[in-house]
Design an enzyme around this catalytic site. Structure first.
Site, PDB file in Angstrom:
ATOM      1  N   CYS A 114      25.937  32.668   7.601  1.00  0.00           N
ATOM      2  CA  CYS A 114      25.205  33.124   6.424  1.00  0.00           C
ATOM      3  C   CYS A 114      26.143  33.720   5.370  1.00  0.00           C
ATOM      4  CB  CYS A 114      24.098  34.087   6.840  1.00  0.00           C
ATOM      5  SG  CYS A 114      22.813  34.290   5.574  1.00  0.00           S
ATOM      6  N   HIS A 208      21.041  31.307  10.685  1.00  0.00           N
ATOM      7  CA  HIS A 208      21.379  32.323  11.680  1.00  0.00           C
ATOM      8  C   HIS A 208      21.232  31.756  13.094  1.00  0.00           C
ATOM      9  CE1 HIS A 208      21.888  36.010   9.239  1.00  0.00           C
ATOM     10  NE2 HIS A 208      21.153  35.332   8.370  1.00  0.00           N
ATOM     11  N   GLU A 210      22.253  32.917  15.836  1.00  0.00           N
ATOM     12  CA  GLU A 210      21.998  33.938  16.850  1.00  0.00           C
ATOM     13  C   GLU A 210      20.507  34.155  17.073  1.00  0.00           C
ATOM     14  OE1 GLU A 210      22.306  36.385  12.983  1.00  0.00           O
ATOM     15  OE2 GLU A 210      23.040  34.484  13.813  1.00  0.00           O
TER      16      GLU A 210
END
Length: 243
Positions: A114, A208, A210
């Site tokens: 990001c 993202h 994660e």
């Protein structure tokens, strides 16, 4: 021994349990690095004026993760601020930019996420689109959407060549592409979603990974790839400098 991954810390004015400010990392990011086999270590920026030491500090790690965060100050890429731009702390900008430059110069394996991708684009001479239309065809703020991957790219070798759904949370994006960067994924509205450096060992994504690490094969593969590259660097370093 797990490869040591430097997660560039985020400056936080207030942290639970601390009387003063702190240097933190998102737990999801640490979980993803650890789950892929790495040892996540938060890198503190250090006192003001000590960034010249950063390359030497990062050289001691096997890999680097440039995480997300707030907006990069537009002066960093030669632009006046948009009304919707919310710059981060200037020292955070300085740390992130220095870390990206060091990663490129040192050849340390890195994954940028990001804001991390936007920082990478900036140090390579690119610019950012400061605000995406919220009424556009693709929701980029706190929403899932599909990305398409360039066949034959390094990214495709990691996540495959088929389109897949990602977790998105950003209102800025790459505008003019930086030098030595190649676009390797995009959304249906042409927003750049991933780039790779043609000379350094850096892969960057706008979404993202994660967020969906535990359920998305592609996102898990991104962290697995970082750990594999870091492990290879660790092995090569030991061969060059045996104990």
């Amino acid at each position: 021994m797990r490869p040591r991954i430097a997660v560039i810390g985020r400056r936080a004015v207030s942290v639970s349990g601390l009387r003063f400010s702190g240097t933190i990392a998102a737990e999801a990011m640490g979980d993803a690095v650890f789950g892929a086999g790495g040892e996540p270590l938060i890198l503190h920026g250090g006192p003001r004026g000590r960034l010249a030491e950063l390359p030497g500090r990062l050289a001691g790690f096997d890999g680097v993760l440039l995480p997300g965060g707030a907006d990069l100050g537009p002066a960093r890429y030669g632009r006046e601020p948009h009304p919707m731009t919310r710059p981060d702390h200037d020292e955070q900008d300085a740390l992130d930019l220095a870390a990206a430059r060091a990663v490129i110069a040192l050849g340390v394996p890195a994954l940028a996420v990001c804001r991390g991708m936007q920082v990478l684009n900036t140090v390579c001479g690119g610019t950012l689109l400061q605000h995406l239309d919220e009424d556009g065809p693709v929701p980029h703020v706190d929403a899932p959407h599909e990305v398409s991957v360039e066949p034959g790219s390094r990214l495709a070798s990691v996540v495959g060549h088929r389109a897949f759904t990602v977790s998105s949370y950003h209102h800025q994006a790459v505008d003019r592409l930086g030098d030595a960067l190649r676009v390797v994924a995009w959304a249906s509205d042409s927003c750049v979603e991933a780039v790779e450096h043609t000379g350094a060992d850096v892969l960057a994504v706008q979404w993202h990974p994660e967020d969906l690490f535990g359920t998305s094969r592609q996102d898990a593969a991104l962290f697995g790839d970082l750990i594999e590259r870091a492990a290879a660097r660790r092995a090569a370093t030991r061969e060059e400098h045996p104990v």
